[in-house]
Design a protein around this motif. Structure first.
Motif, PDB file in Angstrom:
ATOM      1  N   LYS A   1       0.830  -1.211   0.000  1.00  0.00           N
ATOM      2  CA  LYS A   1       0.000   0.000   0.000  1.00  0.00           C
ATOM      3  C   LYS A   1       0.862   1.257   0.000  1.00  0.00           C
ATOM      4  O   LYS A   1       0.536   2.248  -0.665  1.00  0.00           O
TER       5      LYS A   1
ATOM      6  N   SER B   1      -4.732   0.914  -5.951  1.00  0.00           N
ATOM      7  CA  SER B   1      -5.286   0.572  -4.648  1.00  0.00           C
ATOM      8  C   SER B   1      -5.266  -0.939  -4.438  1.00  0.00           C
ATOM      9  O   SER B   1      -5.654  -1.702  -5.323  1.00  0.00           O
TER      10      SER B   1
ATOM     11  N   ASP C   1      -7.023  -2.223  -1.950  1.00  0.00           N
ATOM     12  CA  ASP C   1      -8.244  -2.495  -1.209  1.00  0.00           C
ATOM     13  C   ASP C   1      -9.236  -3.239  -2.101  1.00  0.00           C
ATOM     14  O   ASP C   1      -9.413  -2.900  -3.266  1.00  0.00           O
TER      15      ASP C   1
ATOM     16  N   ASN D   1      -7.485  -3.788 -10.166  1.00  0.00           N
ATOM     17  CA  ASN D   1      -8.379  -3.727  -9.009  1.00  0.00           C
ATOM     18  C   ASN D   1      -9.813  -3.727  -9.537  1.00  0.00           C
ATOM     19  O   ASN D   1     -10.257  -2.772 -10.175  1.00  0.00           O
TER      20      ASN D   1
ATOM     21  N   ASN E   1     -12.620  -4.188  -7.736  1.00  0.00           N
ATOM     22  CA  ASN E   1     -13.566  -4.089  -6.629  1.00  0.00           C
ATOM     23  C   ASN E   1     -14.882  -3.456  -7.052  1.00  0.00           C
ATOM     24  O   ASN E   1     -15.958  -3.841  -6.569  1.00  0.00           O
TER      25      ASN E   1
END
Length: 396
Positions: A155, A164, A166, A224, A226
């Protein structure tokens, strides 16, 4: 990567204008080269911005059309022409037509623009972008090869590259082969950078964070996902495939896509899955295909079985007698059986595929039943044969 269109951002080129080759503004500039001879091959490697100043245009045999034609053949990204008295004063229409046809950006700038400022600004810009590219590569290789990695480290490092960690992450891999030999090919730097830039732009336009890098014959990327739907991804990967096929037809391309993973321990698993997809495509001699690991079906089971001896024993038990017969008598019974099963046991389609008479197919199938002491009318027998052939190819 620094593209031709980014030249307009440099203060030293505020008076520059483009007169041809607009469709090539996406091309990557790896460095600049000020021509000092009409013969370029010895001095360039591809991907340069060619600067045409006073020295070269006063050579005896200088011809702008032929000069730029050679530059294009050497994979130079674009040309910056200094214009004015005793420099280039007129651009022939043939040169403009050539640049437009080859998507070769052709820029003009007044002769009295200080070249030292251009070299300095361009050098700093390229170096800054290369630094970011190196961070991409370091992050990706840390995930793949570093066993003592921490999420906090990732991170921290990712802040500079706008990525990211996350949520859910997913690896994909692009493999390149040569059509004539179907052997792996090491990408040249210009093609590699151009393709990577296209991929970045494609995902960034959909607001999908991405890290990418290349090594030898592959490009690897981590995205990513997400906030990304499967429908969106299902439109992006075909666009990558089509772009490479249209702009780099000298390559055979396959794309392997791992599963979505949410933990640091599983990120590497997604990469390994993408690589397994590529290995399967190569084994099956597939061309320009997209493989999702989660859609591999039985092949996914084969990969996840740690004891390969179980697979080898299954093939041996089902196919050994046919393999031995083919080897002894130089026949093609296993090939015939494979095509017959793939054609849903249709005799006519099998005969058409193998370019042999229908009666020959019937005879071969009869011999298969006799040698293996089985009946192809039995669905379970056909299933065993089909799976054994898949595993045999998988293990080769």
């Amino acid at each position: 990567m620094f593209q031709c269109k980014d030249l307009f951002k440099l203060p030293s080129l505020s008076k520059m204008k483009i007169i041809a080759g607009n469709k090539g503004l996406h091309k990557i500039i790896r460095w600049s080269y000020k021509a000092e001879s009409i013969h370029l091959a010895k001095w360039v490697h591809g991907g340069e911005l060619l600067i045409v100043s006073k020295m070269v245009i006063h050579e005896k045999d200088f011809n702008l059309y032929n000069f730029l034609k050679e530059a294009i053949s050497l994979n130079i990204s674009g040309a910056l022409l200094l214009i004015g008295p005793n420099y280039i004063e007129q651009i022939p229409q043939s040169v403009i037509n050539l640049s437009n046809q080859k998507h070769f950006p052709l820029f003009l700038i007044p002769w009295d623009t200080p070249l030292v400022d251009i070299f300095e600004e361009l050098g700093h810009a390229i170096a800054s972008i290369n630094l970011i590219n190196d961070k991409h590569k370091d992050l990706l290789f840390s995930i793949i090869f570093n066993t003592n990695l921490s999420l906090d480290y990732l991170k921290y490092q990712s802040q500079e590259v706008n990525f990211s960690f996350d949520g859910y992450l997913q690896f994909f891999e692009i493999n390149f082969l040569l059509p004539q030999s179907e052997n792996a090919i090491i990408l040249n730097d210009v093609d590699k950078d151009t393709i990577c830039q296209f991929i970045h732009t494609l995902f960034e336009n959909e607001h999908i964070p991405i890290l990418s890098s290349s090594y030898t014959k592959n490009i690897i990327a981590l995205i990513n996902v997400n906030n990304t739907s499967l429908d969106t991804l299902n439109t992006l990967f075909p666009q990558i495939l089509n772009y490479i096929k249209e702009n780099h037809p000298n390559y055979i391309v396959n794309i392997g896509i791992g599963t979505r993973q949410k933990s640091l321990e599983k990120y590497k698993l997604s990469y390994e899955q993408a690589s397994k997809c590529i290995n399967l495509a190569i084994k099956q001699k597939q061309k320009n295909m997209i493989y999702y690991y989660e859609q591999l079906g039985l092949y996914q089971l084969f990969y996840d079985i740690n004891n390969k001896t179980l697979l080898e024993n299954f093939v041996h038990n089902i196919l050994y007698s046919l393999m031995a017969y083919d080897k002894k008598y130089n026949t093609n019974l296993i090939q015939t059986l494979e095509v017959y099963l793939n054609k849903n046991c249709n005799l006519n389609q099998t005969a058409e595929t193998l370019f042999i008479h229908r009666n020959t197919i019937k005879y071969r199938l009869q011999r298969i039943e006799e040698i293996t002491n089985t009946s192809l009318d039995d669905a379970f027998t056909r299933l065993n044969f089909f799976n054994a052939i898949l595993i045999k190819k998988f293990l080769q």
